[in-house]
Design a protein around this motif. Structure first.
Motif, PDB file in Angstrom:
ATOM      1  N   THR A 239      -6.204   1.494  -1.208  1.00  0.00           N
ATOM      2  CA  THR A 239      -6.010   0.791  -2.474  1.00  0.00           C
ATOM      3  C   THR A 239      -4.748  -0.044  -2.292  1.00  0.00           C
ATOM      4  OG1 THR A 239      -6.900   2.718  -3.602  1.00  0.00           O
ATOM      5  CG2 THR A 239      -5.807   1.097  -4.977  1.00  0.00           C
TER       6      THR A 239
ATOM      7  N   ASN B 272       0.843  -1.209   0.000  1.00  0.00           N
ATOM      8  CA  ASN B 272       0.000   0.000   0.000  1.00  0.00           C
ATOM      9  C   ASN B 272       0.869   1.247   0.000  1.00  0.00           C
ATOM     10  OD1 ASN B 272      -1.003   0.790   3.350  1.00  0.00           O
ATOM     11  ND2 ASN B 272       0.597  -0.624   2.782  1.00  0.00           N
TER      12      ASN B 272
ATOM     13  N   PRO C   7      -9.476  -3.104  -6.187  1.00  0.00           N
ATOM     14  CA  PRO C   7      -9.981  -1.743  -6.358  1.00  0.00           C
ATOM     15  C   PRO C   7     -10.051  -1.036  -5.003  1.00  0.00           C
ATOM     16  CG  PRO C   7     -11.742  -3.364  -6.610  1.00  0.00           C
ATOM     17  CD  PRO C   7     -10.474  -4.138  -6.437  1.00  0.00           C
ATOM     18  N   SER C   8     -10.072   0.288  -5.019  1.00  0.00           N
ATOM     19  CA  SER C   8     -10.182   1.052  -3.769  1.00  0.00           C
ATOM     20  C   SER C   8     -11.378   0.545  -2.968  1.00  0.00           C
ATOM     21  CB  SER C   8     -10.354   2.534  -4.107  1.00  0.00           C
ATOM     22  OG  SER C   8     -10.739   3.231  -2.954  1.00  0.00           O
TER      23      SER C   8
END
Ligand code: C5P
Length: 221
Positions: free
Chosen positions: A177, A166, A191-192
């Motif tokens: 994300t 991250n 995905p976020s």
């Protein structure tokens, strides 16, 4: 819900490394990710020991929480919990250095420059990784450039089964994300998502690895 509950150690939050009786160096880790992982793991029926640095957050219910301040204290508490753990998620933002000397009393202020000598703290994930045996280990890497290459090197150095990459933008945020690399596998970019959702993915990964390796029974080690 996993077929059999696992004993899972989770390290979370920052550490504080003191230079005198009141001053310390630290970092702005909120501990949200580690707490989310602990909450999800407990909800899925696992036995969780959360070794947590200083944080505002209230620890999740039904989790055995051990509060620590320094990296040395975190290593000692993590080492104890690791003995009967099936898996560990090393989520803590451990300070990499501590002041070489900790003054017993508050250092007086003066107009002269103060030079701090720092020494490395123990690497908890790497130390326990060396003696992990059949335990599952998941590490994190926070990188601001060349992330995949650095994270993969850390996964190997820390004997982790997977690493979660991250970036600094995730610090303190409710969302993140991340990308996940499994040892011997490929990168998966998520995905976020909210930290609880990412936490669910990570605990599912622990359960999957445990299932593949026949490590789903509660630990007897
Ligand atoms: O080497 P780096 O600090 O980037 O590694 C990050 C990973 O190692 C995280 O999983 C973190 O919790 C763990 N770590 C640790 N003890 C340290 C430093 C990092 O457990 N002293």
């Amino acid at each position: 819900m996993s077929p059999k509950p696992l004993h899972i150690l989770i390290t979370a939050g920052p550490t504080r490394e003191y230079l005198d009786s009141v001053r310390y160096i630290s970092n702005p880790s909120s501990g949200k990710m580690g707490f989310a992982i602990a909450a999800v793991a407990a909800r899925r029926g696992h036995h969780v020991t959360l070794v947590s640095g200083p944080m505002e957050l209230k620890p999740p219910a039904s989790v055995n929480t051990v509060r620590v301040e320094t990296a040395a204290e975190m290593l000692a508490a993590a080492r104890r919990a690791f003995r009967c753990a099936d898996a560990a998620v090393f989520c803590a933002a451990v300070c990499d250095y501590r002041p070489l000397n900790r003054a017993r009393r508050k250092l007086p202020k003066s107009q002269a420059a103060l030079t701090l000598k720092l020494t490395p703290t123990p690497d908890i994930a790497a130390t326990l990784g060396r003696v992990k045996g059949r335990r599952i280990s998941i590490a994190f890497a926070l990188e601001d450039h060349d992330g995949r290459r650095k994270a993969e090197a850390k996964m190997i150095a820390k004997h982790a089964d997977a690493i979660v990459l991250n970036g600094p933008i995730n610090i303190g945020s409710d969302r993140a994300t991340v990308e996940i690399l499994r040892h011997g596998g490929d990168w998966t970019a998520l995905p976020s998502a909210t930290k609880p959702l990412i936490a669910k993915r990570l605990i599912e990964l622990v359960e999957q690895i445990a299932g593949e390796c026949g490590r789903a029974a509660p630990s007897r080690r």
